[in-house]
Structures are given as structure tokens and as C-alpha cells.
Design an enzyme around this catalytic site. Structure first.
Site, PDB file in Angstrom:
ATOM      1  N   ASN A   4       0.321   3.757   2.831  1.00 42.72           N
ATOM      2  CA  ASN A   4       0.795   4.441   3.836  1.00 42.72           C
ATOM      3  C   ASN A   4       1.249   5.903   3.140  1.00 42.72           C
ATOM      4  OD1 ASN A   4       3.459   4.177   6.306  1.00 42.72           O
ATOM      5  ND2 ASN A   4       2.050   5.726   6.044  1.00 42.72           N
ATOM      6  N   THR A   5       2.007   5.861   2.228  1.00 42.63           N
ATOM      7  CA  THR A   5       2.489   7.176   1.647  1.00 42.63           C
ATOM      8  C   THR A   5       1.306   7.755   1.016  1.00 42.63           C
ATOM      9  OG1 THR A   5       4.858   6.074   1.131  1.00 42.63           O
ATOM     10  CG2 THR A   5       4.105   8.150   0.037  1.00 42.63           C
ATOM     11  N   LYS A  50       3.473  -8.801   8.753  1.00 43.24           N
ATOM     12  CA  LYS A  50       3.546  -8.788   7.509  1.00 43.24           C
ATOM     13  C   LYS A  50       5.066  -8.837   7.083  1.00 43.24           C
ATOM     14  CE  LYS A  50       3.752  -5.148   4.020  1.00 43.24           C
ATOM     15  NZ  LYS A  50       4.109  -3.803   3.677  1.00 43.24           N
ATOM     16  N   ALA A  71       1.481  -1.378  -1.878  1.00 42.61           N
ATOM     17  CA  ALA A  71       2.391  -0.178  -2.415  1.00 42.61           C
ATOM     18  C   ALA A  71       1.934   0.167  -3.921  1.00 42.61           C
ATOM     19  CB  ALA A  71       3.917  -0.918  -2.693  1.00 42.61           C
ATOM     20  N   GLY A  72       2.284   1.556  -4.087  1.00 44.02           N
ATOM     21  CA  GLY A  72       2.217   2.057  -5.372  1.00 44.02           C
ATOM     22  C   GLY A  72       0.808   2.792  -5.366  1.00 44.02           C
ATOM     23  N   GLY A  99       5.851   3.613  -2.552  1.00 43.18           N
ATOM     24  CA  GLY A  99       5.946   5.375  -2.348  1.00 43.18           C
ATOM     25  C   GLY A  99       6.187   5.818  -3.713  1.00 43.18           C
TER      26      GLY A  99
END
Length: 265
Positions: A212-213, A103, A190-191, A164
Site C-alpha cells: 500500500n504505502t 485478511k 509489509a515493508g 510502511g
């Protein structure tokens, strides 16, 4: 959803459409527990931040997340130039015995972590030429996504909102344009902040979601991982089933008007 409905990336098929990062957890044991709860088969690893053998005297993620059980997706988190990203992924390939699915992310700003697209395109070209199978973190610009596909990316990964931020899907229309034009998988990266964000991404027609976050930063990461698994599966099924059209008023009653039982006098 049938077993035939799989996510295929670079010629390999996966039952799970949820990709999960391995950073920000309390420890490697919690990381593994969250991965198990999510049902993921592809896990991302930040090569510059996570020990996968670079430091033999420290605990290794591979002891908890072995390549025999998961597809590892080395990423270039923390890289701000094409050259830096390429060097990082060359190191990853060496550490992982020739592993070539990676990635790419080349950041442009340390505060908002928005991708630097000129450097991303430059790195993509180099990595593809060197035989890497590149999944690319990018903006939600359909033109940039087409350029990445033309360069040989095996998947494009437009952001839903800032890394994040947990702000969810800010521009569904651009995502839909990217999905419609692409012949490689499109995964939101993301987001995502909660399960409904993941479901919306899948209902739009995305092939998968990476996060992830949203899991690691939750009050209960293991429970959130389970919720995300269900959201991705439910969103995919809803997309395949096909939603009813949006209308201000129903064109016809939802119940039949003929053959009703006559009122008792």
C-alpha cells in the site's frame, strides 16, 4: 509467463500476483487510477478506516472499486486483540453480503505495527471455525507460519520489514524457509519500498506481494503502481526461468574456445 501460471487462493485463480491496499491516497479517484495501473485483481480494505457502506452519507469506496470488478479483501488494520479483529470481520461479512475471504492482522505495538502472534493465532482459530477464508499477516517465523497453516489459513503473509518502513526484504532466508515448507500461498506483506523489493520477493519464490504505502506514498503513485506491476511479473518470470548459480569465477569461458577463426598473418 503463460496464462496457466496463476495465483490460486481459496480455490479461486488470479492472473495478477500483486495485491494492493486502498488507503493513504489523495481520494478515491486516485485510488482507482492506481489500482488500474497496477493490474491488481485483489484489493485490501481497512474496515475500521474506509467507508464501504457503514456511513451512507459519505462517499463509499465501493462506488470507485466495485466488487464486480475486484476481489475485495477486508482487513483488520488497527485491531490489537483477537476479539476486536473477529468483530471487525463479522461486520465486513455483513456489509459485503456474506463475503468470506479476509485478511487478518492483529497488531502488537502502535509504533512498529509488529503482529501480536498469540492473538493472531487465537483470531485465526475463531475465524476459521466461523467459515472465514483467512489470509494472515504474520512474522517471518517459519514455526508460526506452520501453525497458521495447521489452523486452516488459506495464505500466510509474512512481513518483509515493518509496515510502511520501505526497508525491503530484510530476511530472505526466513522467507525461503517459509516458502519451502508451505502448502498454501506465501505472500510478502509489509515493508516493500520500491520495485526492486517486489522483484526480489518474487524471485525468492513468493506467490505474491501485497503493498500500500509503497504505491500511495510515492511521488507519482500511478507511475509507481505501473512499476510494481512490471516488477512482480518480471520477478515471477525470473523465478520460473531459474537463475544461474552464483560463483566467484566462471567454470568455463562464456564463449567457445574451439573452431575459432585463425589469426591472419
Amino acid at each position: 509467463m503463460t496464462t496457466e501460471d496463476t495465483l490460486t487462493i481459496a480455490g479461486r485463480s488470479y492472473q495478477s500476483r500483486l495485491l494492493v491496499g486502498t488507503g493513504k491516497y489523495q481520494d478515491f479517484a486516485q485510488t482507482r487510477a492506481a489500482l488500474d495501473a497496477s493490474g491488481t485483481q485483489i484489493v485490501t480494505v481497512a474496515i475500521r478506516r474506509t467507508n464501504i457502506g457503514q456511513n451512507p452519507d459519505e462517499p463509499s469506496l465501493l462506488d470507485f472499486v466495485p466488487p464486480s470488478q475486484f476481489t475485495l479483501l477486508p482487513n483488520t488494520a488497527g485491531c490489537y486483540s483477537a476479539d476486536d479483529a473477529v468483530r471487525t470481520l463479522r461486520l465486513a461479512r455483513e456489509l459485503l453480503d456474506g463475503h468470506d475471504l479476509v485478511k487478518l492482522e492483529v497488531l502488537g505495538d502502535p509504533q512498529n505495527l509488529f503482529p501480536n502472534m498469540p492473538e493472531t493465532l487465537k483470531a485465526t482459530r475463531t475465524l476459521v471455525d466461523e467459515g472465514f477464508k483467512v489470509m494472515v499477516y504474520c512474522t517471518d517465523d517459519p514455526i508460526q507460519c506452520r501453525m497458521l497453516e495447521d489452523l486452516g489459513s488459506v495464505a500466510v503473509m509474512p512481513l518483509a520489514s515493518l509496515i510502511g518502513s520501505g526497508m525491503g526484504i530484510l530476511n530472505p532466508w526466513n522467507l525461503r524457509l517459509i516458502i519451502d515448507q508451505s502448502s498454501v500461498p506465501v505472500l510478502v506483506d509489509a515493508g516493500v519500498g520500491t520495485a526492486s523489493d517486489a522483484a526480489i520477493a518474487m524471485e525468492l519464490g513468493c506467490d505474491g506481494v501485497l503493498m500500500n504505502t509503497a504505491i500511495a506514498g510515492a511521488r507519482d503513485p500511478i507511475l509507481m503502481a505501473s512499476a510494481m506491476r512490471k516488477a512482480v511479473e518480471g520477478g515471477r518470470e525470473a523465478y520460473l526461468a531459474g537463475r544461474v548459480p552464483r560463483k566467484l569465477y566462471s567454470a568455463a569461458p562464456s564463449s567457445p574456445t574451439e573452431g575459432l577463426i585463425a589469426a591472419v598473418k
